[in-house]
Every structure is written in structure tokens, then in C-alpha cells.
Design a protein around this motif. Sequence first.
Motif, short mmCIF file in Angstrom:
data_model
loop_
_atom_site.label_atom_id
_atom_site.label_comp_id
_atom_site.label_asym_id
_atom_site.label_seq_id
_atom_site.Cartn_x
_atom_site.Cartn_y
_atom_site.Cartn_z
N VAL A 1 14.31 -13.11 -0.98
CA VAL A 1 15.23 -12.39 -0.10
C VAL A 1 15.49 -11.03 -0.73
O VAL A 1 15.75 -10.92 -1.92
CB VAL A 1 16.56 -13.15 0.08
N LYS A 2 15.43 -9.99 0.11
CA LYS A 2 15.55 -8.63 -0.39
C LYS A 2 16.13 -7.75 0.68
O LYS A 2 15.61 -7.81 1.81
CB LYS A 2 14.14 -8.14 -0.77
N PRO A 3 17.16 -6.94 0.40
CA PRO A 3 17.98 -6.87 -0.81
C PRO A 3 18.71 -8.19 -1.08
O PRO A 3 18.63 -9.12 -0.29
CB PRO A 3 18.98 -5.75 -0.50
N SER B 1 6.09 -14.52 -2.09
CA SER B 1 6.14 -13.66 -0.91
C SER B 1 7.50 -12.98 -0.78
O SER B 1 8.53 -13.62 -0.93
CB SER B 1 5.88 -14.49 0.35
N TYR B 2 7.47 -11.68 -0.49
CA TYR B 2 8.70 -11.02 -0.05
C TYR B 2 8.90 -11.52 1.38
O TYR B 2 8.66 -10.82 2.35
CB TYR B 2 8.52 -9.51 -0.01
N SER B 3 9.30 -12.79 1.48
CA SER B 3 9.24 -13.47 2.78
C SER B 3 10.32 -13.00 3.74
O SER B 3 10.11 -12.91 4.94
CB SER B 3 9.33 -14.97 2.56
N THR B 4 11.50 -12.71 3.21
CA THR B 4 12.58 -12.20 4.06
C THR B 4 13.01 -10.86 3.50
O THR B 4 13.82 -10.77 2.58
CB THR B 4 13.75 -13.20 4.12
N LYS B 5 12.38 -9.82 4.06
CA LYS B 5 12.65 -8.47 3.58
C LYS B 5 13.20 -7.65 4.74
O LYS B 5 12.57 -7.53 5.78
CB LYS B 5 11.34 -7.85 3.07
N PHE B 6 14.38 -7.12 4.52
CA PHE B 6 15.07 -6.39 5.59
C PHE B 6 14.71 -4.91 5.57
O PHE B 6 14.39 -4.36 4.52
CB PHE B 6 16.59 -6.55 5.42
N ALA C 1 0.80 -1.21 0.00
CA ALA C 1 0.00 0.00 0.00
C ALA C 1 0.84 1.27 0.00
O ALA C 1 0.29 2.37 -0.13
CB ALA C 1 -0.93 -0.01 1.21
N CYS C 2 2.17 1.15 0.09
CA CYS C 2 2.95 2.37 0.36
C CYS C 2 2.91 3.39 -0.78
O CYS C 2 3.07 4.58 -0.55
CB CYS C 2 4.38 2.04 0.76
N GLU C 3 2.65 2.94 -2.01
CA GLU C 3 2.52 3.91 -3.10
C GLU C 3 1.13 4.57 -3.10
O GLU C 3 0.90 5.52 -3.83
CB GLU C 3 2.73 3.24 -4.47
N GLN D 1 17.51 -7.62 -6.38
CA GLN D 1 18.62 -6.66 -6.38
C GLN D 1 17.98 -5.27 -6.41
O GLN D 1 17.44 -4.84 -7.43
CB GLN D 1 19.49 -6.89 -7.62
N VAL D 2 18.02 -4.58 -5.29
CA VAL D 2 17.15 -3.41 -5.11
C VAL D 2 17.75 -2.13 -5.68
O VAL D 2 18.90 -2.10 -6.16
CB VAL D 2 16.79 -3.20 -3.61
N SER D 3 16.95 -1.07 -5.58
CA SER D 3 17.30 0.21 -6.19
C SER D 3 18.67 0.74 -5.76
O SER D 3 19.42 1.28 -6.56
CB SER D 3 16.21 1.23 -5.88
N GLY D 4 19.01 0.58 -4.48
CA GLY D 4 20.29 1.09 -3.99
C GLY D 4 21.47 0.29 -4.56
O GLY D 4 22.53 0.85 -4.83
N ASP E 1 9.67 4.94 10.47
CA ASP E 1 10.43 4.13 9.51
C ASP E 1 9.71 2.79 9.37
O ASP E 1 8.58 2.65 9.81
CB ASP E 1 11.89 3.97 9.95
N ARG E 2 10.37 1.80 8.76
CA ARG E 2 9.69 0.52 8.55
C ARG E 2 10.21 -0.58 9.48
O ARG E 2 10.02 -1.75 9.23
CB ARG E 2 9.84 0.08 7.09
N THR E 3 10.90 -0.17 10.54
CA THR E 3 11.54 -1.19 11.39
C THR E 3 10.55 -1.98 12.24
O THR E 3 10.94 -2.98 12.84
CB THR E 3 12.62 -0.57 12.31
C1 PBG Z 1 7.19 -1.90 -1.00
C2 PBG Z 1 8.45 -2.10 -1.75
C3 PBG Z 1 9.65 -1.43 -1.58
C4 PBG Z 1 10.53 -1.95 -2.53
C5 PBG Z 1 9.83 -2.91 -3.25
N1 PBG Z 1 8.56 -3.00 -2.74
C6 PBG Z 1 10.00 -0.31 -0.67
C7 PBG Z 1 10.07 -0.53 0.78
O1 PBG Z 1 9.81 -1.61 1.31
O2 PBG Z 1 10.37 0.44 1.49
C8 PBG Z 1 11.94 -1.54 -2.73
C9 PBG Z 1 12.54 -1.97 -4.02
C10 PBG Z 1 13.82 -1.32 -4.35
O3 PBG Z 1 14.45 -0.59 -3.55
O4 PBG Z 1 14.26 -1.51 -5.49
N2 PBG Z 1 6.12 -1.64 -1.87
#
Ligand code: PBG
Length: 328
Positions: A250-252, A194-199, A120-122, A274-277, A219-221
Motif C-alpha cells: 500500500v502506497k502512500p 507488487s505495488y499492488s495498491t498505489k494511489f 520506466a518513469c526514471e 512511507q513516501v517522499s511527501g 498525470d498518472r490518474t
Molecule cells: C515509480 C515510483 C514512484 C515512487 C516510487 N516508485 C513515483 C510515482 O509513482 O509517481 C514514489 C515514491 C515516493 O514518493 O517516495 N517508479
Amino acid sequence: MVFPVRRMRRARIKAIQPILRQTRITHEDLVVPLFVDHNLKKASPIASMPGQFRYPISEMGAIAEEIRDSGLRAVLLFGIPKHKDERATGAYEENGVVQEAIRSVKRAVPEMVVITDVCACEYTDHGHCGIIGKTRRGIDLLNDPSLELMDRIAVSHAEAGADIVAPSCMLDGMVSSLRSALDGAGSSETLIMSYSTKFASAFYGPFREAADSGYSFGDRTSYQINPANRREAFLESELDAGEGADILMVKPAGFYLDVLAEIATLGLPVAAYQVSGEYAMIKAAAERGWIREKEAILESLICIKRAGADIIISYFARDVAGWLVEEQ
Ligand code: PBG
């Protein structure tokens, strides 16, 4: 001097290397993340991610054809809606941005595997990943009310034609809730990745601009995992496997290869994001001439695959598709 019998360098001559190579990236490994913006008429560059764009819905068909022609098979869609509100109502509209984008992609390329980010964050004006409210700890993401929201979003994506829904908000009970909602809505064929393990990672920074999903407070902690916790990271994926996830994630990716390797032992397919950063760092260093871009990109992806990823979601996917044959 005793000469070694085992001379490792024998196998490193040019002609031998390719036949002994233990890891290869193929087109089938890669997923292309795409940002679709309901407010645009033409593609608009994302400053924090050089080479990446937000696309209008009208261009999605052509983009899908181009991606298919490059040999890739799967896309992951993120939407930027026309309006945001406290309860993310724009996320599950029948004619919402992602729902329309799914239809455009499927119309142009029916065989394209369409994955959607379920979050929902967008779509929230506060930028958090679900419904927020008062708790004993202060204002926080409310777990169970947010689950209902995710169910509605996922069902609307499945009804628009998504093949795989990918919940990314790290709520407890998220996968079992989605599975029963999808099954109840007649979408038992839809997979859950599932984004099952998301840090809780600093490396999502550039994405916040790309998806317009920065948060207005906190924040999202309280929902994403502390990067320091390896066993907790494993347990999160194990729980989602038990709840019926079809694919784990797994993400990142690049900084979490130990975690990825362990989660691959669960037996389910594993995706790595492999995330945006990670993307922006390679781009920025290459722009300054500090690293060679192509080599760095391919190395980053090979290492992710070597650690155990079956699927790699990467903003480099479209570049890499063109290089694969010649480079390996
Ligand atoms: C949440 C979502 C995020 C990313 C993918 N899905 C942002 C977050 O959790 O803060 C990040 C992806 C990226 O950095 O490339 N909708």
C-alpha cells in the motif's frame, strides 16, 4: 459518585507500559530506499528530501555495509540512468545503473536483501511509467506493450542478483506477466513485491526531484488509483494476490491506514511505503520546531505497523535503526 472498577491509568505507569506494549518496530521491519545515479562521482544531496542523497555506484558497497552494521537487512533501489529515451531502453541494459548497483551491494554484503523498483518513469524522456501511444482517449500509457517492457526490466534485475522485484507502474496483468517472464528466464526463486495498491498521490512530489522522474504532460490518474476509492483499492491488491504476488503493498502509507488494515486480511505479507511527501512534511515541520522530529518519526512508523504492515519502506529507516533499542 460511583468509582470506576476499570481504571485504565493503572497500566500506564512507567514500569508497566513496556511490558504491555502492543506494537514494536524492529530492524527487520524496515526497508531503506536508495537512489543510485549513473552520472555521479560522489553523493549529491536531494533538496526536496533533506538528509537524503543520490549515490554513485562506487559508493554502494560502503553504503550497504553501513546499513548492515546498523542492523537493517533490506534495501530498495531506484536508478537514475545515463540516458533517457521514449522506450526506456536504459532500464534493462545489462550494465545499467540498477543492475550495476545490485552487483555492488551483493558483492559487499551478500546477505543484504536487494529489492528493485521495476518501472520506466526514471528512464523515459516523457517521464511516464511505460510505453505511451495514441488511444481513443488521447495519448496515454499503453498497457500491454508496457508489460513487455516491465518483463525485460524485471528479468534483467533478477539476472543481476535482485532477490525481490517490485513493479510499481500499476498496469493490468502486471504480476502474472512478470511471474511467467521470470519463471521462463530461470528466475523462479525471485519474489514479486507488487505495488499492488498505489494511489495517484500528491505526496510523491519530492520523489520526482530525487529520481528525476517528473512527467512532461498529463498525470498518472489513468493508471494509479483515486484516493477516494477504498473498495477499488482492495480489489487491486486482491487481483495481484490472485496473479501470484508474494508481497502486496500500500502506497502512500500514513494516510491510507484503513486500506492497509483491510488488505492485510488477504493473508499475504503486506508492505507499506512511507513516501517522499510523508518524509518531507515531517522534516519540514521539525526544522521549524513545530514538531519533535524523533517522536514524530517513531509515531508515524508505529501507526503504520499497528495498522497491519509487515514491512515498512521508509526514508527514515537508517535514522530509526540507531534509535530502536533505547526508545521503545
Ligand atoms: C515509480 C515510483 C514512484 C515512487 C516510487 N516508485 C513515483 C510515482 O509513482 O509517481 C514514489 C515514491 C515516493 O514518493 O517516495 N517508479
